[in-house]
Design an enzyme around this catalytic site. Structure first.
Site, PDB file in Angstrom:
ATOM      1  N   ASP A   3      -1.758  -7.173   7.108  1.00 40.74           N
ATOM      2  CA  ASP A   3      -3.184  -6.950   6.852  1.00 40.74           C
ATOM      3  C   ASP A   3      -3.593  -7.532   5.495  1.00 40.74           C
ATOM      4  O   ASP A   3      -3.073  -8.565   5.106  1.00 40.74           O
ATOM      5  CB  ASP A   3      -3.506  -5.449   6.995  1.00 40.74           C
ATOM      6  CG  ASP A   3      -2.806  -4.586   5.959  1.00 40.74           C
ATOM      7  OD1 ASP A   3      -1.844  -5.058   5.335  1.00 40.74           O
ATOM      8  OD2 ASP A   3      -3.229  -3.429   5.774  1.00 40.74           O
TER       9      ASP A   3
ATOM     10  N   GLU B 237       5.156  -5.833   7.321  1.00 42.94           N
ATOM     11  CA  GLU B 237       4.545  -4.709   8.042  1.00 42.94           C
ATOM     12  C   GLU B 237       5.038  -4.507   9.466  1.00 42.94           C
ATOM     13  O   GLU B 237       4.969  -3.387   9.988  1.00 42.94           O
ATOM     14  CB  GLU B 237       3.016  -4.853   8.049  1.00 42.94           C
ATOM     15  CG  GLU B 237       2.364  -4.680   6.685  1.00 42.94           C
ATOM     16  CD  GLU B 237       2.211  -5.967   5.885  1.00 42.94           C
ATOM     17  OE1 GLU B 237       2.820  -6.988   6.281  1.00 42.94           O
ATOM     18  OE2 GLU B 237       1.493  -5.951   4.884  1.00 42.94           O
TER      19      GLU B 237
ATOM     20  N   GLY C 199       0.842  -1.183   0.000  1.00 48.20           N
ATOM     21  CA  GLY C 199       0.000   0.000   0.000  1.00 48.20           C
ATOM     22  C   GLY C 199       0.884   1.242   0.000  1.00 48.20           C
ATOM     23  O   GLY C 199       2.045   1.182   0.406  1.00 48.20           O
TER      24      GLY C 199
ATOM     25  N   GLY D 233       0.265  -5.132   0.551  1.00 46.95           N
ATOM     26  CA  GLY D 233      -0.905  -4.912  -0.300  1.00 46.95           C
ATOM     27  C   GLY D 233      -0.866  -5.652  -1.632  1.00 46.95           C
ATOM     28  O   GLY D 233      -1.911  -5.907  -2.224  1.00 46.95           O
TER      29      GLY D 233
END
Ligand code: QUE
Length: 359
Positions: free
Chosen positions: A149, A141, A65, A118
Site C-alpha cells: 500500500d 506486506e 506502519g 509505510g
C-alpha cells in the site's frame, strides 16, 4: 505529548525525526496526526525552504506502519473517537503520503537502515530520496495478509520492467545500489555524512529555486552506489513476472528450472494467497494510472484486508509469535475465487476516502 516524532525547524529547514527506535520507528496514528498539520504549516511558511525526514537510532528509517497495534485493536473494542483504529490509522497514513506526494517544497528523506512498507510511503513520494550503504528496502506486506500500500500501486509499476511486480509479490529486499537503479533513491550518501548534509542544507544560500539548492547540496556529498544485484535478474524477472495471473507466474518460475526461480517460487508459496491475488490486480490496475486515483482504491483494500483473519494470522506469525508459519485461509491460490478478489476492490460506502489538497 507524544515524543514518537520530533518536529523542529533548523533555520530554513523543517526537520522531522521519527523517534521510536525500539520499534524501528514504525509509524503509528499519533505520529501521522502530529506530522500532518506541521507539514501543512511548513508548506505555508515562507521561512521554511525545505523539509527533511529521518529516523532516530541508526538502525532504521521506518519499518512500516504500526500494524501490530492495528491487529491488536481488532480483537477489542479499541476506537479512535467513534472510528476503529484500522480505519483511522490507514486514513491518516494515506493522507500523509498524499500530502508528501504533492508537497510544494523540496521534501528530502534520509533513508538510513531498514525501510519497509509505510517507510516507503514517507519517502518515495518526496522529491529527494537519499539512501545510505545500510539501506534495507522492502515491501513485505504479502507476508502478513496485506498488500503493498502507501502508493505501491503507483510507484511499483513505475520501476523498470516487472521489478515492481516481483518486489510487491515476494517482498524481496533491495540494497542501496538496487534502490538507485530502480529509481527509488535519487542519491546515495555515506551514513557517516548525513549530519553534515543536514548542516549543509541549514547553512545553504537559499537564493534561487529551492529544488536546485537541494540538488546542489546533495550532489556535493553523493557516493557511487556500485552494481545492483537485482539488475542482474531483470530479464529473468521480466520473463517470469509479466503474467496477469499469479498461477501463471508460478508456472513460469517452475519452467525456468533454476535455483533462483525455485527459491522465488518457494517464497511466493509462503505468502498469503489472497494477498498475492489482490496485489497482482492492484499492480496491473496501477500501470497507466495516476497516484491520486490509486489512493481510494488502496484505502478500500486496506479495510477489506485488515478485516480478514489472514491479517491477524500474518501479524501473529511474523511479529508476535515469530514462528514464520502462518496458516492462511484460503490456504491455496486455487481456493481464492475471482469473486472474493472482486469483493476486496468493491466500493463500500463507509470506506470512501478524499484526501485534503495541499493549501
Ligand atoms: C510486513 C509488514 C511489516 C512488517 C513485517 C512484514 C510492517 C511493520 C513491521 C515491523 C517490524 C519491526 C518492528 C515493528 C514493525 O514489520 O508493516 O514495530 O519493530 O511495521 O512482513 O508490513
Amino acid at each position: 505529548m507524544s515524543e514518537d516524532v520530533l518536529l523542529e525547524t533548523r533555520g530554513p529547514v523543517g526537520l522531522v525525526t521519527l523517534n521510536r527506535p525500539q520499534a524501528l520507528n514504525a509509524l503509528n496514528l499519533g505520529m501521522c496526526r502530529a506530522m500532518d498539520p506541521q507539514l501543512r504549516a511548513w508548506a505555508d511558511d515562507d521561512r521554511v525552504r525545505a523539509v527533511v525526514i529521518r529516523g532516530a537510532g541508526g538502525r532504521a528509517f521506518c519499518a512500516g506502519g504500526d500494524v501490530r497495534a492495528v491487529a491488536a485493536s481488532l480483537s477489542g473494542p479499541a476506537t479512535v473517537g467513534s472510528e476503529p483504529l484500522s480505519r483511522a490509522f490507514f486514513r491518516a497514513e494515506y493522507a500523509l503520503n498524499h500530502l508528501i506526494h504533492h508537497y510544494p517544497k523540496p521534501f528530502i528523506a534520509l533513508v538510513d537502515g531498514v525501510c519497509m512498507g509505510g517507510g516507503l510511503g514517507l519517502s518515495a513520494h518526496g522529491a529527494f530520496r537519499v539512501v545510505t550503504e545500510r539501506l534495507m528496502l522492502s515491501m513485505p506486506e504479502t507476508a502478513i495478509g496485506l498488500f503493498p500500500d502507501v502508493g505501491g500501486g503507483w510507484f511499483l509499476p513505475r520501476f523498470p520492467g516487472e521489478m515492481g511486480t516481483y518486489l510487491g509479490l515476494t517482498g524481496a529486499r533491495c540494497d542501496a545500489a538496487d534502490a538507485r537503479w530502480l529509481g527509488y533513491a535519487t542519491h546515495q550518501i555515506a551514513a557517516s555524512r548525513l549530519e553534515d548534509v543536514l548542516a549543509a542544507l541549514v547553512d545553504a544560500d537559499w537564493q534561487g529555486a529551492a529544488m536546485d539548492v537541494v540538488a546542489r547540496v546533495l550532489a556535493g556529498s553523493a557516493a557511487d552506489s556500485g552494481v545492483s544485484p537485482l539488475r542482474a535478474r531483470v530479464e529473468d524477472i521480466a520473463r517470469c513476472f509479466s503474467a496477469d495471473r499469479v498461477e501463471d507466474i508460478l508456472r513460469a518460475l517452475e519452467a525456468e528450472r533454476s535455483e533462483w526461480a525455485e527459491q522465488t517460487r518457494a517464497t511466493l508459496m509462503r505468502m498469503c494467497p489472497m494477498s498475492l491475488k489482490v496485489t497482482l490486480r492492484q499492480l496491473r490496475m496501477g500501470r497507466g494510472g495516476d497516484y491520486d486515483a490509486m489512493v481510494p482504491v488502496e484505502y478500500r483494500l486496506s479495510q477489506a484486508l485488515t478485516a480478514r483473519a489472514d491479517f491477524r494470522e500474518g501479524i501473529r506469525a511474523v511479529l508476535v509469535d515469530k514462528d514464520q508459519k502462518p496458516r492462511w485461509s484460503p490456504a491455496s491460490l486455487d481456493a481464492v475465487s475471482e469473486d472474493a478478489v472482486d469483493a476486496c476492490f468493491a466500493q463500500n460506502p463507509s470506506d470512501s476516502f478524499a484526501p485534503a489538497a495541499v493549501r
